[in-house]
Design a protein around this motif. Structure first.
Motif, mmCIF file in Angstrom:
data_model
loop_
_atom_site.group_PDB
_atom_site.id
_atom_site.type_symbol
_atom_site.label_atom_id
_atom_site.label_comp_id
_atom_site.label_asym_id
_atom_site.label_seq_id
_atom_site.Cartn_x
_atom_site.Cartn_y
_atom_site.Cartn_z
ATOM 1 N N VAL A 1 2.026 -0.401 -11.071
ATOM 2 C CA VAL A 1 1.439 0.108 -9.833
ATOM 3 C C VAL A 1 2.267 1.233 -9.230
ATOM 4 C CG1 VAL A 1 0.714 -0.516 -7.478
ATOM 5 C CG2 VAL A 1 0.383 -2.128 -9.356
ATOM 6 N N ARG B 1 -0.135 -2.086 -0.087
ATOM 7 C CA ARG B 1 -1.053 -3.227 -0.074
ATOM 8 C C ARG B 1 -2.347 -2.909 -0.820
ATOM 9 N NH1 ARG B 1 -4.946 -5.258 3.343
ATOM 10 N NH2 ARG B 1 -4.528 -3.731 4.949
ATOM 11 N N CYS C 1 -1.709 -2.483 -4.718
ATOM 12 C CA CYS C 1 -1.368 -3.761 -5.347
ATOM 13 C C CYS C 1 -2.560 -4.709 -5.388
ATOM 14 C CB CYS C 1 -0.198 -4.414 -4.616
ATOM 15 S SG CYS C 1 1.383 -3.580 -4.849
ATOM 16 N N GLU C 2 -3.246 -4.848 -4.265
ATOM 17 C CA GLU C 2 -4.395 -5.763 -4.232
ATOM 18 C C GLU C 2 -5.498 -5.302 -5.173
ATOM 19 O OE1 GLU C 2 -5.925 -7.231 -0.578
ATOM 20 O OE2 GLU C 2 -3.947 -7.421 0.343
ATOM 21 N N ILE D 1 2.090 -7.780 -11.225
ATOM 22 C CA ILE D 1 2.213 -6.340 -11.007
ATOM 23 C C ILE D 1 3.681 -5.936 -10.999
ATOM 24 C CG2 ILE D 1 0.038 -6.042 -9.747
ATOM 25 C CD1 ILE D 1 1.682 -6.117 -7.153
ATOM 26 N N LEU E 1 5.572 -2.986 -9.159
ATOM 27 C CA LEU E 1 5.456 -1.941 -8.142
ATOM 28 C C LEU E 1 6.699 -1.060 -8.233
ATOM 29 C CD1 LEU E 1 4.131 -0.656 -5.618
ATOM 30 C CD2 LEU E 1 5.304 -2.408 -4.260
ATOM 31 N N TRP F 1 6.767 -3.406 2.997
ATOM 32 C CA TRP F 1 6.219 -3.559 1.646
ATOM 33 C C TRP F 1 6.814 -4.761 0.919
ATOM 34 C CZ3 TRP F 1 10.322 -2.914 -1.456
ATOM 35 C CH2 TRP F 1 11.250 -1.889 -1.206
ATOM 36 N N ALA G 1 4.689 -7.755 -0.865
ATOM 37 C CA ALA G 1 4.970 -8.274 -2.211
ATOM 38 C C ALA G 1 5.084 -9.798 -2.188
ATOM 39 C CB ALA G 1 6.248 -7.647 -2.760
ATOM 40 N N VAL H 1 5.186 -10.764 -9.120
ATOM 41 C CA VAL H 1 5.398 -9.439 -8.528
ATOM 42 C C VAL H 1 6.838 -9.003 -8.782
ATOM 43 C CG1 VAL H 1 5.308 -8.053 -6.420
ATOM 44 C CG2 VAL H 1 3.710 -9.961 -6.718
#
Length: 196
Positions: free
Chosen positions: A53, A114, A117-118, A129, A131, A144, A148, A158
């Motif tokens: 991501v 958000r 990621c979603e 994910i 990030l 953030w 997470a 995550v």
């Protein structure tokens, strides 16, 4: 990375976080060692089950692309219809409908993290994910990091890769690491560089 857990890994410099993200998500082979999923080295399964991501120059949306267009594309990746009604519904779910016509580069950092990621977690078979460098967008790292941890609370795995300053800001925050974990730093005696 474990399902239901958010993990922070510290990595500095412009390319290092992206390279680490590519390795962890099965998109790049490491020079040494291996990355496994369910105790087996399987790059194909990693690519299928772990979404990369917002990685600079790899998976980040171009800053001029409208949020609504990013949502439409992510819905397509998720195998869903990405027409205007579906996009509007998704923006309402994300509480970002008022920002539909805003370039994603102008979206507040927490809202960007958000949303991306979603949306990535809606892709078929994606269970986790990675990030990459959310700290490059500015804003409060605790925001953030809290996102997470919330995603991990829903069962997702995550991994957040960010820099030392972000780590220090989260350390200093009254809420600290919340339900997440931070990978310990390892010191390299030869060069004095700290890594996660």
């Amino acid at each position: 990375m474990t399902s239901g857990t958010a993990v922070f890994v510290e990595a500095e410099t412009a390319q290092r976080p992206t390279v680490l993200g590519l390795i962890v998500s099965g998109r790049m082979k490491p020079d040494s060692g291996e990355v496994s999923i369910d105790d087996a080295p399987d790059a194909k399964a990693l690519r299928r089950r772990i979404a990369l991501v917002d990685a600079p120059d790899v998976s980040e949306p171009h800053s001029d692309v409208l949020l609504a267009d990013v949502v439409a594309e992510e819905l397509m990746f998720a195998g869903k219809f990405g027409g205007p009604v579906a996009v509007r519904r998704e923006l309402e779910r994300l509480e970002l409908r008022q920002h539909a016509r805003l370039p994603i580069g102008d979206l507040a950092p927490g809202a960007r993290v958000r949303a991306l990621c979603e949306l990535a977690l809606q892709r078929p078979e994606v269970e986790g994910i990675v990030l990459v460098s959310p700290d490059r967008h500015g804003g409060d790292p605790e925001e953030w990091w809290s996102i997470a941890c919330s995603l991990a609370d829903t069962g997702a795995a995550v991994l957040v890769i960010a820099g030392r300053a972000a780590r220090a800001a989260i350390d200093a925050h009254p809420e600290g690491w919340g339900t997440g974990e931070v990978m310990p730093l390892r010191e390299h005696a030869a060069d004095g560089v700290s890594e996660a």
